[in-house]
Motif scaffolding. Structure first.
Motif, PDB file in Angstrom:
ATOM      1  N   UNK A 134      21.294  45.707  -6.274  1.00 54.94           N
ATOM      2  CA  UNK A 134      22.152  44.168  -6.338  1.00 54.94           C
ATOM      3  C   UNK A 134      23.687  44.516  -6.656  1.00 54.94           C
ATOM      4  N   UNK A 135      24.123  45.603  -7.199  1.00 56.80           N
ATOM      5  CA  UNK A 135      25.392  45.886  -7.362  1.00 56.80           C
ATOM      6  C   UNK A 135      25.979  45.869  -6.093  1.00 56.80           C
ATOM      7  N   UNK A 136      25.486  46.168  -5.075  1.00 58.08           N
ATOM      8  CA  UNK A 136      26.466  46.215  -3.880  1.00 58.08           C
ATOM      9  C   UNK A 136      26.467  45.031  -2.996  1.00 58.08           C
ATOM     10  N   UNK A 137      25.774  44.002  -3.745  1.00 58.94           N
ATOM     11  CA  UNK A 137      25.828  42.497  -2.893  1.00 58.94           C
ATOM     12  C   UNK A 137      27.110  41.980  -3.632  1.00 58.94           C
ATOM     13  N   UNK A 138      27.938  42.019  -2.644  1.00 56.92           N
ATOM     14  CA  UNK A 138      29.332  41.507  -3.553  1.00 56.92           C
ATOM     15  C   UNK A 138      30.312  41.262  -2.317  1.00 56.92           C
ATOM     16  N   UNK A 139      31.296  39.977  -2.338  1.00 52.08           N
ATOM     17  CA  UNK A 139      32.273  39.894  -1.390  1.00 52.08           C
ATOM     18  C   UNK A 139      32.977  41.197  -1.071  1.00 52.08           C
ATOM     19  N   UNK A 140      33.067  42.098  -2.090  1.00 50.00           N
ATOM     20  CA  UNK A 140      34.124  43.380  -1.691  1.00 50.00           C
ATOM     21  C   UNK A 140      32.969  44.140  -0.811  1.00 50.00           C
ATOM     22  N   UNK A 141      32.088  44.057  -0.368  1.00 50.74           N
ATOM     23  CA  UNK A 141      31.374  44.524   0.717  1.00 50.74           C
ATOM     24  C   UNK A 141      30.556  43.806   1.615  1.00 50.74           C
ATOM     25  N   UNK A 142      31.510  42.988   2.412  1.00 50.76           N
ATOM     26  CA  UNK A 142      31.216  42.097   3.426  1.00 50.76           C
ATOM     27  C   UNK A 142      30.374  42.817   4.642  1.00 50.76           C
ATOM     28  N   UNK A 143      30.694  43.764   4.970  1.00 49.15           N
ATOM     29  CA  UNK A 143      29.705  44.559   6.275  1.00 49.15           C
ATOM     30  C   UNK A 143      28.540  44.650   5.677  1.00 49.15           C
ATOM     31  N   UNK A 144      28.173  45.316   4.361  1.00 46.97           N
ATOM     32  CA  UNK A 144      26.839  45.251   3.905  1.00 46.97           C
ATOM     33  C   UNK A 144      26.029  44.229   3.594  1.00 46.97           C
ATOM     34  N   UNK A 145      26.936  43.102   3.211  1.00 40.98           N
ATOM     35  CA  UNK A 145      26.203  41.868   3.101  1.00 40.98           C
ATOM     36  C   UNK A 145      25.662  41.220   4.131  1.00 40.98           C
TER      37      UNK A 145
ATOM     38  N   UNK B  43      23.379  38.673  -8.340  1.00 42.60           N
ATOM     39  CA  UNK B  43      24.321  38.337  -7.046  1.00 42.60           C
ATOM     40  C   UNK B  43      22.979  37.878  -6.113  1.00 42.60           C
ATOM     41  N   UNK B  44      23.515  36.878  -5.545  1.00 50.60           N
ATOM     42  CA  UNK B  44      22.583  36.022  -4.532  1.00 50.60           C
ATOM     43  C   UNK B  44      23.365  36.448  -3.066  1.00 50.60           C
ATOM     44  N   UNK B  45      22.681  36.973  -2.306  1.00 51.05           N
ATOM     45  CA  UNK B  45      23.145  37.134  -0.854  1.00 51.05           C
ATOM     46  C   UNK B  45      23.505  35.788  -0.271  1.00 51.05           C
ATOM     47  N   UNK B  46      22.843  34.718  -0.513  1.00 47.36           N
ATOM     48  CA  UNK B  46      23.162  33.552   0.078  1.00 47.36           C
ATOM     49  C   UNK B  46      24.555  32.678  -0.468  1.00 47.36           C
TER      50      UNK B  46
END
Length: 232
Positions: free
Chosen positions: A39-50, A126-129
């Motif tokens: 969940x720590x990786x789901x962030x606006x700072x990681x847009x490509x991963x999201x 953090x929610x991906x949506x």
């Protein structure tokens, strides 16, 4: 035959007991740790991963996943050297669909326990949506057991029973690979798949695949297909 069934069933029971006693503390800790790690990786700072996670949890990718299974099934059929392989594998496919339906029915009727996905359980997750515009799935009101993972296990079980080792190995690999996106995004706990789905598979599938049941039903269905325009 009974020894193999007993071994698989025992593994399923022990898996459930490891989750239930004492209070499933080991699995709870693992679930929490893995969820917050991903969940720590789901962030606006990681847009490509999201975006990648959103695609992997979209309906379109569900169709791709189904296509991968169809491809594996087709390869298994093509690698079969028998003369009536198309009719034979059509019968296997029908038997597999019947088995999947019965397993789903038993699961829905027999299991009253359920719990929400981690993205619904943890208020501040953090929610991906909230990050992406791609239509995707990142939560579930009842994520136990992992039905997506269970159907993948049904497919893998049939490949282990009827296909060669190469196809069976790839089928097992895709159980992990195709169920992972739901866990990575927080729509399922790790234990939803590897306790819930796996224990059900270990308890139910051996009674179909390790007995004459699957072979007998496949034979009966194959014998009912002679008038269909199937060629080897």
């Amino acid at each position: 035959m009974l020894k193999r069934i007993s071994a698989y069933n025992l593994a399923g029971v022990l898996l459930l007991l490891s989750w239930a006693v004492p209070h499933g503390i080991l699995w709870i800790d693992l679930d929490d740790h893995l969820f917050w790690l991903f969940n720590a990786w789901i962030s606006p700072e990681n847009p490509h991963w999201a975006d990648l996670l959103a695609v992997l949890n979209s309906r379109a990718f569900d169709a791709i996943s189904f296509g991968i299974l169809v491809l594996l099934f087709t390869l298994a059929m093509r690698r079969d050297t028998r003369e009536d392989r198309v009719r034979h594998w059509t019968a296997i496919g029908v038997t597999m669909l019947i088995t999947a339906g019965i397993v789903a029915l038993i699961t829905n009727e027999a299991i009253s326990y359920g719990h929400p996905s981690p993205t619904r359980f943890f208020e501040h997750a953090a929610r991906l949506t909230d990050i992406v515009s791609i239509p995707t799935k990142d939560s579930d009101a009842n994520s136990f057991p992992g039905d997506h993972g269970l159907m993948l296990m049904v497919f893998a079980g049939f490949m282990l029973r009827f296909a060669d080792r190469c196809i069976a190995g790839w089928s097992l690999a895709f159980v992990v690979l195709l169920s992972a996106p739901r866990i990575l995004v927080g729509a399922h706990w790790f234990s939803d798949v590897y306790i819930g789905a796996l224990s059900i598979a270990l308890l139910l599938l051996p009674w179909v695949l390790c007995t004459p049941m699957a072979e007998g039903l496949t034979r009966a269905i194959r014998q009912s297909l002679p008038r269909l325009p199937l060629r080897h």
